[in-house]
Scaffold this motif. Structure first.
Motif, mmCIF file in Angstrom:
data_model
loop_
_atom_site.group_PDB
_atom_site.id
_atom_site.type_symbol
_atom_site.label_atom_id
_atom_site.label_comp_id
_atom_site.label_asym_id
_atom_site.label_seq_id
_atom_site.Cartn_x
_atom_site.Cartn_y
_atom_site.Cartn_z
ATOM 1 N N THR A 150 0.853 -1.185 0.000
ATOM 2 C CA THR A 150 0.000 0.000 0.000
ATOM 3 C C THR A 150 0.890 1.236 0.000
ATOM 4 N N ARG A 151 0.661 2.122 -0.947
ATOM 5 C CA ARG A 151 1.470 3.333 -1.085
ATOM 6 C C ARG A 151 0.572 4.561 -1.079
ATOM 7 N N THR A 152 1.201 5.715 -0.965
ATOM 8 C CA THR A 152 0.456 6.975 -1.030
ATOM 9 C C THR A 152 1.142 7.933 -1.984
ATOM 10 N N ARG A 153 0.352 8.797 -2.587
ATOM 11 C CA ARG A 153 0.857 9.850 -3.447
ATOM 12 C C ARG A 153 0.067 11.119 -3.133
ATOM 13 N N THR A 154 0.771 12.230 -3.003
ATOM 14 C CA THR A 154 0.127 13.487 -2.626
ATOM 15 C C THR A 154 0.041 14.435 -3.806
ATOM 16 N N ILE A 155 -1.130 15.022 -3.976
ATOM 17 C CA ILE A 155 -1.330 16.064 -4.990
ATOM 18 C C ILE A 155 -1.519 17.383 -4.249
ATOM 19 N N ASP A 156 -0.551 18.277 -4.363
ATOM 20 C CA ASP A 156 -0.660 19.588 -3.728
ATOM 21 C C ASP A 156 -1.603 20.482 -4.514
ATOM 22 N N LEU A 157 -2.402 21.234 -3.787
ATOM 23 C CA LEU A 157 -3.351 22.168 -4.408
ATOM 24 C C LEU A 157 -3.125 23.559 -3.817
ATOM 25 N N GLU A 216 -13.031 22.351 -13.718
ATOM 26 C CA GLU A 216 -11.825 22.550 -14.527
ATOM 27 C C GLU A 216 -10.608 21.954 -13.828
ATOM 28 N N LEU A 217 -10.559 22.112 -12.513
ATOM 29 C CA LEU A 217 -9.449 21.573 -11.742
ATOM 30 C C LEU A 217 -9.464 20.039 -11.755
ATOM 31 N N VAL A 218 -10.654 19.451 -11.640
ATOM 32 C CA VAL A 218 -10.770 17.991 -11.708
ATOM 33 C C VAL A 218 -10.260 17.480 -13.057
ATOM 34 N N ALA A 219 -10.618 18.172 -14.121
ATOM 35 C CA ALA A 219 -10.158 17.768 -15.459
ATOM 36 C C ALA A 219 -8.637 17.819 -15.560
ATOM 37 N N GLN A 220 -8.028 18.840 -14.971
ATOM 38 C CA GLN A 220 -6.564 18.943 -14.970
ATOM 39 C C GLN A 220 -5.936 17.790 -14.192
ATOM 40 N N LEU A 221 -6.539 17.458 -13.051
ATOM 41 C CA LEU A 221 -6.015 16.367 -12.231
ATOM 42 C C LEU A 221 -6.116 15.038 -12.969
ATOM 43 N N GLN A 222 -7.224 14.822 -13.662
ATOM 44 C CA GLN A 222 -7.405 13.574 -14.405
ATOM 45 C C GLN A 222 -6.407 13.459 -15.555
ATOM 46 N N ALA A 223 -6.064 14.595 -16.149
ATOM 47 C CA ALA A 223 -5.106 14.574 -17.257
ATOM 48 C C ALA A 223 -3.700 14.210 -16.789
#
Length: 426
Positions: free
Chosen positions: A25-32, A43-50
């Motif tokens: 089990t690993r983790t990855r952080t997306i800073d906002l 729009e932000l969700v679309a950027q994250l998905q890309a």
């Protein structure tokens, strides 16, 4: 890879992805860090998905709800009002430094009595006495966010690594030839760094206690030391008027930040590792590009020595406090002074943002701590009760508690009685 769940991080805003890769089990952080009250969530969700394969179209609504929750937290007013909660007579001689663990459930204190103590914050109960140094324990630090270890730096020229749970000393780091005045962990808790009046910094392996590198190049004492978040660089501030950036693996100096005309009081790195802020006895602050080492701006306004500086959690604002009894907040983008806090009667030795970045606490030689509103510049509260200079103040992670340390040999805990827990926050 299989996504297991999302976790929210309020300060600074971000989303943590917990996923399975093979059997681990690993983790990855997306800073906002740029999320604001006006951000377009979809729009932000679309950027994250890309950019993130784990955020599939089926997760769109779930991620949008999380971002809306973060956005709501950003826009909610900060209404904390702090009352005296406990006074803890921590040591028989003056306290030198205090620090919370990440959650604020414990704090650690160092003292001239040669000991360090671990305390239960809510009970005010002494948990462990860390005894073994032969001189003043000057610097203390938890290995946050884990908080299972503590490092102490002493005037006896050694640093020690301790277990938070048992109080056991794992290692004594020997090698400095003068007093150790600053200590820190890297973010993964695998390395400790120490700075000394012998002009050197040293990097130590947490597991083995072995010295990994010696940072040689300053010609006066090192008074601040900090790893960047990636852990591949370290920044030192010195009384030789300069700041140095070092390669952690080799111990080689990458660059020197030259420009201040007085001793450095503190050097700090922004959360995203792009900026370095410095404060100096020359009455100014500077903001530097962490990659190039170039000075981006010099911040003026204080009429006496700048004694401490700090970034907010996002790295968007810089706080400076001064011997002129004032504090200032600067916008890092425009470098404009957003607020000047006037009200203390004597010098301010320490300043810190609360987690939301909407409030500032300042500790002063006038025996008080003050809470300030950044938008209005007004003093919201004056926390009185110490009988000598207050040299330290720190918020806990949720911002509903504050600790202050004083030369009166006590720590005082201040708490918002109406505050609840941050559900789901890390």
């Amino acid at each position: 890879m299989r996504l297991v769940r999302f976790l929210l991080r309020y300060y600074p805003p971000g989303i943590i992805l917990e996923y399975e890769q093979g059997s681990q089990t690993r983790t990855r952080t997306i800073d906002l860090l740029d999320l604001t009250e006006r951000s377009n969530i979809y729009e932000l969700v679309a950027q994250l998905q890309a950019n993130e394969p784990l955020i599939t179209p089926s997760k769109t609504d779930q991620v949008a709800k999380l971002l809306l929750k973060l956005q709501s937290k950003l826009s909610s007013p900060d209404k904390h009002h702090y009352n005296h909660y406990k006074t803890i007579r921590t040591h028989v001689l003056p306290v030198t430094n205090v620090s919370f663990n990440k959650s604020g459930s414990k704090f650690v204190s160092g003292s001239y009595d040669r000991t360090c103590k671990i305390w239960d914050t809510h009970k005010g109960q002494e948990l462990h006495v860390l005894d073994g140094h032969k001189n003043v324990v000057y610097a203390v630090a938890f290995n946050n966010p884990f908080a299972d270890k503590i490092v102490t730096g002493s005037f006896d020229r050694t640093a020690k690594l301790w277990s938070t749970e048992t109080g056991k000393c794992y290692h004594t780091f020997k090698g400095h030839t003068a007093e150790i005045v600053c200590v820190t962990f890297n973010s993964s808790s695998t390395l400790v760094a120490t700075g000394s009046m012998d002009t050197m910094g040293k990097i130590w392996d947490v597991e083995t206690g072995v010295e990994m590198a010696s940072l040689q190049g300053h010609n006066a004492e090192i008074i601040s030391i900090q790893f960047n978040s990636l852990g591949d660089k370290i920044v030192t501030g010195s009384f030789d008027n300069t700041v140095a950036i070092w390669d952690v693996e080799t111990g080689h100096k990458i660059s020197s930040l030259i420009g201040h005309r007085g001793e450095i009081s503190n050097a700090v790195i922004s959360y995203d590792d792009t900026l370095i802020g410095t404060g100096s006895m020359d009455k100014s602050c500077k903001v530097w590009d962490c990659r190039s080492g170039q000075c981006l701006e010099t911040l003026y306004g204080h009429t006496d020595e700048v004694l401490d500086i700090s970034f907010d959690h996002r790295g968007k604002q810089l706080l400076s406090v001064s011997a002129d009894a004032t504090a200032r907040v600067f916008d890092v983008g425009s470098y404009k002074c957003l607020a000047t806090f006037v009200g203390h009667e004597r010098e301010i030795s320490k300043g810190t943002f609360n987690p939301s970045g909407k409030r500032v606490a300042t500790a002063s030689s006038d025996k008080t701590v003050r809470i300030w509103d950044i938008n209005s510049g007004k003093c919201l509260q004056t926390l009185e009760g110490h009988s000598d200079e207050v040299f330290s103040c720190q918020f806990n992670y949720s911002g509903d508690m504050l600790i202050s340390g004083s030369k009166d040999n006590t720590c005082r805990l201040w708490k918002d009685a109406n505050s609840g827990k941050l559900a789901g926050a890390l």
